[in-house]
Motif scaffolding. Sequence first.
Motif, PDB file in Angstrom:
ATOM      1  N   SER A 131       0.830  -1.208   0.000  1.00  0.00           N
ATOM      2  CA  SER A 131       0.000   0.000   0.000  1.00  0.00           C
ATOM      3  C   SER A 131       0.864   1.258   0.000  1.00  0.00           C
ATOM      4  CB  SER A 131      -0.930   0.009   1.216  1.00  0.00           C
ATOM      5  OG  SER A 131      -1.892  -1.009   1.123  1.00  0.00           O
ATOM      6  N   HIS A 135       0.836   4.235  -2.729  1.00  0.00           N
ATOM      7  CA  HIS A 135       0.618   5.633  -2.350  1.00  0.00           C
ATOM      8  C   HIS A 135       1.686   6.538  -2.950  1.00  0.00           C
ATOM      9  CE1 HIS A 135      -2.759   5.226   0.315  1.00  0.00           C
ATOM     10  NE2 HIS A 135      -2.138   4.453   1.174  1.00  0.00           N
ATOM     11  N   LEU A 334      -5.843  -1.059  -5.846  1.00  0.00           N
ATOM     12  CA  LEU A 334      -5.090   0.071  -5.314  1.00  0.00           C
ATOM     13  C   LEU A 334      -5.346   1.369  -6.071  1.00  0.00           C
ATOM     14  CD1 LEU A 334      -1.701  -1.716  -4.545  1.00  0.00           C
ATOM     15  CD2 LEU A 334      -3.413  -0.905  -2.907  1.00  0.00           C
ATOM     16  N   SER A 335      -6.243   1.339  -7.046  1.00  0.00           N
ATOM     17  CA  SER A 335      -6.677   2.584  -7.678  1.00  0.00           C
ATOM     18  C   SER A 335      -7.832   3.211  -6.904  1.00  0.00           C
ATOM     19  CB  SER A 335      -7.089   2.332  -9.135  1.00  0.00           C
ATOM     20  OG  SER A 335      -8.296   1.591  -9.195  1.00  0.00           O
ATOM     21  N   ALA A 336      -8.207   2.594  -5.793  1.00  0.00           N
ATOM     22  CA  ALA A 336      -9.245   3.156  -4.920  1.00  0.00           C
ATOM     23  C   ALA A 336      -8.783   4.504  -4.377  1.00  0.00           C
ATOM     24  CB  ALA A 336      -9.524   2.198  -3.770  1.00  0.00           C
ATOM     25  N   PRO A 338      -7.307   7.271  -2.048  1.00  0.00           N
ATOM     26  CA  PRO A 338      -6.268   7.066  -1.025  1.00  0.00           C
ATOM     27  C   PRO A 338      -6.807   6.873   0.385  1.00  0.00           C
ATOM     28  CG  PRO A 338      -5.617   8.812  -2.528  1.00  0.00           C
ATOM     29  CD  PRO A 338      -7.037   8.463  -2.876  1.00  0.00           C
ATOM     30  N   ARG A 341      -7.775   3.125   0.502  1.00  0.00           N
ATOM     31  CA  ARG A 341      -6.983   2.208  -0.327  1.00  0.00           C
ATOM     32  C   ARG A 341      -6.475   1.012   0.472  1.00  0.00           C
ATOM     33  NH1 ARG A 341      -2.825   5.522  -3.365  1.00  0.00           N
ATOM     34  NH2 ARG A 341      -4.632   6.005  -4.658  1.00  0.00           N
ATOM     35  N   CYS A 344      -9.301  -1.494   1.279  1.00  0.00           N
ATOM     36  CA  CYS A 344      -9.693  -2.279   0.103  1.00  0.00           C
ATOM     37  C   CYS A 344      -8.678  -3.382  -0.172  1.00  0.00           C
ATOM     38  CB  CYS A 344      -9.825  -1.365  -1.112  1.00  0.00           C
ATOM     39  SG  CYS A 344     -11.186  -0.189  -1.030  1.00  0.00           S
ATOM     40  N   ASN A 345      -7.396  -3.045  -0.054  1.00  0.00           N
ATOM     41  CA  ASN A 345      -6.355  -4.033  -0.289  1.00  0.00           C
ATOM     42  C   ASN A 345      -6.413  -5.148   0.755  1.00  0.00           C
ATOM     43  OD1 ASN A 345      -3.879  -4.875  -1.727  1.00  0.00           O
ATOM     44  ND2 ASN A 345      -2.869  -4.413   0.216  1.00  0.00           N
TER      45      ASN A 345
END
Length: 426
Positions: A131, A135, A334-336, A338, A341, A344-345
């Motif tokens: 992550s 970022h 990981l395009s969620a 920030p 993110r 979600c991961n």
Amino acid sequence: MADTSCNLDGTTAGGSNLPASSIALMAIGCGVVAAGSYLAQPLLSIIAPDVGLPTWAASWTVTLCQLGYCVGLLFLAPLSDCVENRQLVLGTMAFLLLALLTTAVASTAGAFLAAAFAIGLGSSVVQMMVSLAAHCTEPSRRGLVVGTVTSGLLAGILLARPISSLVVTQVVWRDVYLFDASVLTMLALPLARFLPAYRPETPIRYAKVISSLWTIARGSRSLQRLSLSQAFLFAAFSLFWGAAPFALRARFGMSDFGLALFALAGAGGALAAPLAGYAIDRGLDARTRAGSVVLVAAGFALTLSPSVYVWAFAAVLIDAGVQISHVTNQKAVLSAPPSIRSRCNSLYIAFFFFGGAAGSAVASSAVMAGWSWVIGLGVFAAVSAGFVHASRCRLCTGDFWKSDGKSLDALNRHRLHADSGRSGNA
């Protein structure tokens, strides 16, 4: 400690992308950490009597490591959305170091199993590093960087078995954990210096982070599909590596050293991760997903061959297919935004690890029923992943958050809820 910070646009404070040295350190770190959870797998027959663990319960060691990893994904990794990420990574690595040292000196079954769970818990640091890498990387390079970092993760899982099998021929099993702890310590020093700092723009209280996991999981159809497709492929991966040692011994008379070399050859599949990341950065997501399904299914089909060399090639194909799918899916996850993110991961990884647990659970029964059952189940899992991939065309794009209206609505509702909570506390 180097004063390197990460901006919200995916660049470091100087305006550049994450340095190659930091990416390499993260990949190596993921490999060393991941290996710790699987070092015991080929040594269970030696460890069990030494700590007083019944033979029938020896497999609990790996099971508790995996369970601890899932717990860490759900309750530790989401802290990345709450606190400064570099300090979180280093603190979790310190906890993992203590767990490895405790394992090395454990003298009872209870202490050893508790330490195994703690190793899995601390191993969730690998997803904190993934992550953090996402970022601190601009979107146009995120696939390549995530692929490079996660290649270390799969390499660590695959190399743990041959390394521990070879090392234990020269030393006692406790030294294997001491060696892993020493490597982790040496790695922590450059990580402390070169990892970039990243603090969430709008930190959220931990209780709200945990309570939001269900909201995010329920609200995103795309996240559900990506997780389900990878769960099928990881089930196939775990099925193969759980059943293959039995078949290799029975068909080819392979020794422990031969099995170690076979696993070492299969680890070559991890090299596909950076290539997959390079491809998806150029919009080839749909092709990489389709290719991953074909590779896994073909790998199982090739084990019909009587040649051990073909089996080794099949292992490379299966590993490569699973890794390519994972990198492609994780880049999309990981395009969620920030702010969510890391959560979600964590949900994505935790869900597909349950698929891996299912594959491991049926491996012994399947190989006892006949290798054709293993092939059938493996191909079925790969084809099922293909159907999930094809079920919605929006999965052909890397940034599925822009097209999943229900997901975006759910996330916006969560943001409003979090904002109102902060306003109320103010």
